[in-house]
Design an enzyme around this catalytic site. Sequence first.
Site, mmCIF file in Angstrom:
data_model
loop_
_atom_site.group_PDB
_atom_site.id
_atom_site.type_symbol
_atom_site.label_atom_id
_atom_site.label_comp_id
_atom_site.label_asym_id
_atom_site.label_seq_id
_atom_site.Cartn_x
_atom_site.Cartn_y
_atom_site.Cartn_z
ATOM 1 N N ASN A 32 0.825 -1.206 0.026
ATOM 2 C CA ASN A 32 0.017 -0.022 0.217
ATOM 3 C C ASN A 32 0.877 1.471 0.137
ATOM 4 O OD1 ASN A 32 1.057 0.285 2.658
ATOM 5 N ND2 ASN A 32 -1.010 0.275 3.556
ATOM 6 N N PHE A 80 5.711 -9.639 3.956
ATOM 7 C CA PHE A 80 6.362 -8.921 4.847
ATOM 8 C C PHE A 80 5.316 -7.678 5.311
ATOM 9 C CE2 PHE A 80 9.421 -10.216 1.799
ATOM 10 C CZ PHE A 80 10.438 -10.759 2.536
ATOM 11 N N SER A 124 10.141 -12.018 14.388
ATOM 12 C CA SER A 124 11.137 -11.299 14.833
ATOM 13 C C SER A 124 11.756 -11.857 16.263
ATOM 14 C CB SER A 124 10.544 -10.031 15.285
ATOM 15 O OG SER A 124 11.537 -9.271 15.949
ATOM 16 N N ALA A 125 12.817 -12.030 16.349
ATOM 17 C CA ALA A 125 13.366 -12.372 17.678
ATOM 18 C C ALA A 125 12.618 -11.450 18.902
ATOM 19 C CB ALA A 125 14.826 -11.933 17.653
ATOM 20 N N TYR A 149 3.802 -4.342 18.973
ATOM 21 C CA TYR A 149 4.280 -4.854 17.924
ATOM 22 C C TYR A 149 4.701 -6.277 18.059
ATOM 23 C CZ TYR A 149 8.047 -5.844 14.422
ATOM 24 O OH TYR A 149 8.879 -6.708 13.521
ATOM 25 N N LYS A 153 3.376 -10.269 16.255
ATOM 26 C CA LYS A 153 4.268 -11.276 15.589
ATOM 27 C C LYS A 153 4.004 -12.508 16.298
ATOM 28 C CE LYS A 153 6.211 -8.854 12.593
ATOM 29 N NZ LYS A 153 5.849 -8.879 11.232
ATOM 30 N N TYR A 177 13.561 -12.980 12.590
ATOM 31 C CA TYR A 177 14.780 -12.148 12.183
ATOM 32 C C TYR A 177 15.382 -11.735 13.634
ATOM 33 C CZ TYR A 177 11.979 -11.397 8.003
ATOM 34 O OH TYR A 177 11.057 -11.412 6.668
ATOM 35 N N ASN A 179 18.770 -8.761 14.023
ATOM 36 C CA ASN A 179 18.702 -7.276 13.551
ATOM 37 C C ASN A 179 19.351 -6.896 12.179
ATOM 38 O OD1 ASN A 179 18.600 -7.654 16.443
ATOM 39 N ND2 ASN A 179 19.044 -5.087 16.344
ATOM 40 N N ASN A 199 16.472 2.859 15.153
ATOM 41 C CA ASN A 199 17.310 1.863 15.284
ATOM 42 C C ASN A 199 18.841 2.238 15.011
ATOM 43 O OD1 ASN A 199 14.606 0.333 13.851
ATOM 44 N ND2 ASN A 199 15.417 -0.448 15.846
HETATM 45 P P1 NAD Z 1 9.001 -1.912 5.798
HETATM 46 O O1 NAD Z 1 8.362 -1.014 6.446
HETATM 47 O O2 NAD Z 1 10.230 -1.392 5.098
HETATM 48 O O3 NAD Z 1 8.344 -2.945 4.785
HETATM 49 C C1 NAD Z 1 6.749 -3.104 5.001
HETATM 50 C C2 NAD Z 1 6.087 -2.924 3.832
HETATM 51 O O4 NAD Z 1 4.699 -3.191 4.169
HETATM 52 C C3 NAD Z 1 6.034 -1.516 3.461
HETATM 53 O O5 NAD Z 1 6.456 -1.142 2.132
HETATM 54 C C4 NAD Z 1 4.679 -1.020 3.835
HETATM 55 O O6 NAD Z 1 4.154 0.223 2.769
HETATM 56 C C5 NAD Z 1 3.970 -2.156 3.705
HETATM 57 N N1 NAD Z 1 2.613 -2.372 4.321
HETATM 58 C C6 NAD Z 1 2.315 -2.143 5.524
HETATM 59 N N2 NAD Z 1 1.091 -2.403 5.873
HETATM 60 C C7 NAD Z 1 0.624 -2.787 4.753
HETATM 61 C C8 NAD Z 1 -0.749 -3.202 4.434
HETATM 62 N N3 NAD Z 1 -1.860 -3.373 5.058
HETATM 63 N N4 NAD Z 1 -1.068 -3.304 3.035
HETATM 64 C C9 NAD Z 1 -0.044 -3.516 2.183
HETATM 65 N N5 NAD Z 1 1.097 -2.814 2.397
HETATM 66 C C10 NAD Z 1 1.460 -2.847 3.668
HETATM 67 O O7 NAD Z 1 9.694 -3.042 6.740
HETATM 68 P P2 NAD Z 1 10.972 -4.061 6.632
HETATM 69 O O8 NAD Z 1 11.988 -3.615 7.733
HETATM 70 O O9 NAD Z 1 11.096 -4.423 5.266
HETATM 71 O O10 NAD Z 1 10.145 -5.264 7.255
HETATM 72 C C11 NAD Z 1 9.276 -6.148 6.812
HETATM 73 C C12 NAD Z 1 8.637 -7.131 7.717
HETATM 74 O O11 NAD Z 1 9.814 -7.770 8.526
HETATM 75 C C13 NAD Z 1 7.773 -6.436 8.608
HETATM 76 O O12 NAD Z 1 6.713 -7.523 8.743
HETATM 77 C C14 NAD Z 1 8.549 -6.418 9.867
HETATM 78 O O13 NAD Z 1 7.607 -6.259 11.187
HETATM 79 C C15 NAD Z 1 9.484 -7.606 9.993
HETATM 80 N N6 NAD Z 1 10.691 -7.543 10.706
HETATM 81 C C16 NAD Z 1 11.455 -6.377 10.403
HETATM 82 C C17 NAD Z 1 12.597 -6.300 11.053
HETATM 83 C C18 NAD Z 1 13.488 -5.139 11.083
HETATM 84 O O14 NAD Z 1 14.280 -4.715 11.711
HETATM 85 N N7 NAD Z 1 13.380 -4.262 9.770
HETATM 86 C C19 NAD Z 1 12.808 -7.320 12.291
HETATM 87 C C20 NAD Z 1 12.070 -8.387 12.256
HETATM 88 C C21 NAD Z 1 10.713 -8.637 11.625
HETATM 89 C C1 UD1 Z 2 14.672 -3.660 17.760
HETATM 90 C C2 UD1 Z 2 13.328 -3.358 17.971
HETATM 91 C C3 UD1 Z 2 12.863 -5.012 18.133
HETATM 92 C C4 UD1 Z 2 13.344 -6.028 16.935
HETATM 93 C C5 UD1 Z 2 14.769 -5.685 16.928
HETATM 94 C C6 UD1 Z 2 15.218 -6.557 15.486
HETATM 95 C C7 UD1 Z 2 13.051 -1.569 19.062
HETATM 96 C C8 UD1 Z 2 12.819 -0.648 20.294
HETATM 97 N N1 UD1 Z 2 13.157 -2.752 18.960
HETATM 98 O O1 UD1 Z 2 15.616 -3.709 18.914
HETATM 99 O O2 UD1 Z 2 11.621 -5.266 18.533
HETATM 100 O O3 UD1 Z 2 13.021 -7.381 17.224
HETATM 101 O O4 UD1 Z 2 15.294 -4.376 16.354
HETATM 102 O O5 UD1 Z 2 14.751 -6.052 14.349
HETATM 103 O O6 UD1 Z 2 12.930 -0.821 18.063
HETATM 104 N N2 UD1 Z 2 21.158 1.891 20.384
HETATM 105 C C9 UD1 Z 2 21.533 3.035 20.846
HETATM 106 N N3 UD1 Z 2 21.516 4.139 20.342
HETATM 107 C C10 UD1 Z 2 20.436 4.504 19.483
HETATM 108 C C11 UD1 Z 2 19.718 3.214 18.731
HETATM 109 C C12 UD1 Z 2 20.033 1.885 19.519
HETATM 110 O O7 UD1 Z 2 22.652 2.844 21.762
HETATM 111 O O8 UD1 Z 2 20.185 5.434 18.946
HETATM 112 C C13 UD1 Z 2 21.466 0.424 21.048
HETATM 113 C C14 UD1 Z 2 20.173 -0.362 21.659
HETATM 114 O O9 UD1 Z 2 20.172 0.137 23.133
HETATM 115 C C15 UD1 Z 2 20.531 -1.611 21.201
HETATM 116 C C16 UD1 Z 2 21.349 -1.655 20.071
HETATM 117 O O10 UD1 Z 2 21.721 -0.094 19.619
HETATM 118 O O11 UD1 Z 2 21.669 -2.113 22.424
HETATM 119 C C17 UD1 Z 2 20.357 -2.160 18.732
HETATM 120 O O12 UD1 Z 2 19.137 -1.255 18.823
HETATM 121 P P1 UD1 Z 2 18.247 -1.158 17.847
HETATM 122 O O13 UD1 Z 2 18.730 -1.178 16.339
HETATM 123 O O14 UD1 Z 2 17.015 -0.309 18.154
HETATM 124 O O15 UD1 Z 2 17.719 -2.777 17.964
HETATM 125 P P2 UD1 Z 2 17.084 -3.545 19.186
HETATM 126 O O16 UD1 Z 2 17.143 -3.044 20.409
HETATM 127 O O17 UD1 Z 2 17.704 -4.917 19.250
#
Ligand code: NAD
Ligand code: UD1
Length: 337
Positions: A32, A80, A124-125, A149, A153, A177, A179, A199
């Site tokens: 979307n 995703f 996600s972890a 969130y 999951k 996943y 990070n 992040n």
């Molecule tokens: P992202 O936001 O870049 O991608 C998600 C996409 O989904 C976006 O393009 C968004 O526009 C689309 N979207 C959201 N709601 C929608 C809906 N209702 N209908 C159609 N499209 C929709 O995020 P990402 O980092 O690529 O993550 C992808 C997936 O992996 C997500 O489910 C996220 O929760 C999961 N995940 C991400 C991380 C991370 O750190 N990036 C970690 C663990 C799990």
């Molecule tokens: C994030 C998500 C978590 C997800 C995981 C994997 C949050 C709060 N949590 O956590 O749900 O499962 O990614 O995708 O978003 N840090 C700093 N300064 C910053 C940002 C982060 O010191 O400005 C530190 C944090 O304290 C942490 C590490 O960097 O120790 C990584 O942080 P981040 O990238 O946010 O990932 P997670 O905490 O693992």
Amino acid sequence: MKILVTGGTGYIGSHTVVELINKGHECVIVDNLYNSSDKVLGRIKQITGVEVKFYKVDIRDKDALEEVFKENNFDAVIHFAGLKAVGESVAKPLEYYENNISGSIVLYELMIKYHVNRLVFSSSATVYGDSFTSPLKEEYGRGKTTNPYGSTKAINEMIIEDIGKANKDFSAIILRYFNPVGAHESGLIGERPNGIPNNLVPYISDVVVGKLDHLNVFGDDYDTRDGTGVRDYIHVVDLAKAHVLAIEHAAKQVGVDTINVGSGNGYSVLEVIKAYEKASNKKIPYVISQRRPGDIATCFADTHKASELLGFNTKLGIEDMCKDAYNFIKKNPNGIE
Ligand code: NAD
Ligand code: UD1
């Protein structure tokens, strides 16, 4: 295989589409565009030479999504699409449950109706919560989630497990996943969140290109090597390749399996800063600040199951992750516009 990729213009989705195309699969993207741009489609074409079929559809819109299923004879789905900001989910829980749960239910209903029996889901972890000690093993199950969130999951995992019990032909791989960071080596696709990043690596990227003046290191009094938080960073291209292996594996089996996708290595915040400084040849100013509420000291994966079941092992290390994140932000300081 012909694969429906929901959220395919997003960060992990776009990298996965590239790797699926590289392996000869046909992708159809539904997104979307809430958190991504359709410019990503042109970038995917630049990388692969392939124009991917795209539908701007919200997965909660059952009629529109059903048209996509009618027009395409899918073999599999990689799901995703969803909202992913932890802090925002605490402030807006209903938006998260509505999008991530209701949207998924619509998708799963259509999969069953159109006999599309293979699924890979982005978990996600975070589902381990703060209940277990790293290395985290899949067999630990799910811990107590600490935000909406994370709960979306965990609930999706339960829904998928129940669909598997009710449908003998159904096959799903739930990927947990750790990070994901970095970008495609071309610098054409990658991640630049809207607003101020939450992040670590996206935040450092903004500091490196001068959008933010310093990084706040959230606590240096954890029980870790240097006192800062330790996480399992995985290059998004490695993660994308895990999806190709997972969907190919799902095509060969029935039942539901859950697999960690991480590198199995933990890096501290200070180690990531050092690696990014080396990759960019720039100094990263930082100050030590308060712990972020809800953070844990250490989180990394046990990766044996991914290796044994999927033959998946990461190839790219922390310096590749930082080099590619830097290459992307230099070329796209405002994201993919
Ligand atoms: P992202 O936001 O870049 O991608 C998600 C996409 O989904 C976006 O393009 C968004 O526009 C689309 N979207 C959201 N709601 C929608 C809906 N209702 N209908 C159609 N499209 C929709 O995020 P990402 O980092 O690529 O993550 C992808 C997936 O992996 C997500 O489910 C996220 O929760 C999961 N995940 C991400 C991380 C991370 O750190 N990036 C970690 C663990 C799990
Ligand atoms: C994030 C998500 C978590 C997800 C995981 C994997 C949050 C709060 N949590 O956590 O749900 O499962 O990614 O995708 O978003 N840090 C700093 N300064 C910053 C940002 C982060 O010191 O400005 C530190 C944090 O304290 C942490 C590490 O960097 O120790 C990584 O942080 P981040 O990238 O946010 O990932 P997670 O905490 O693992």
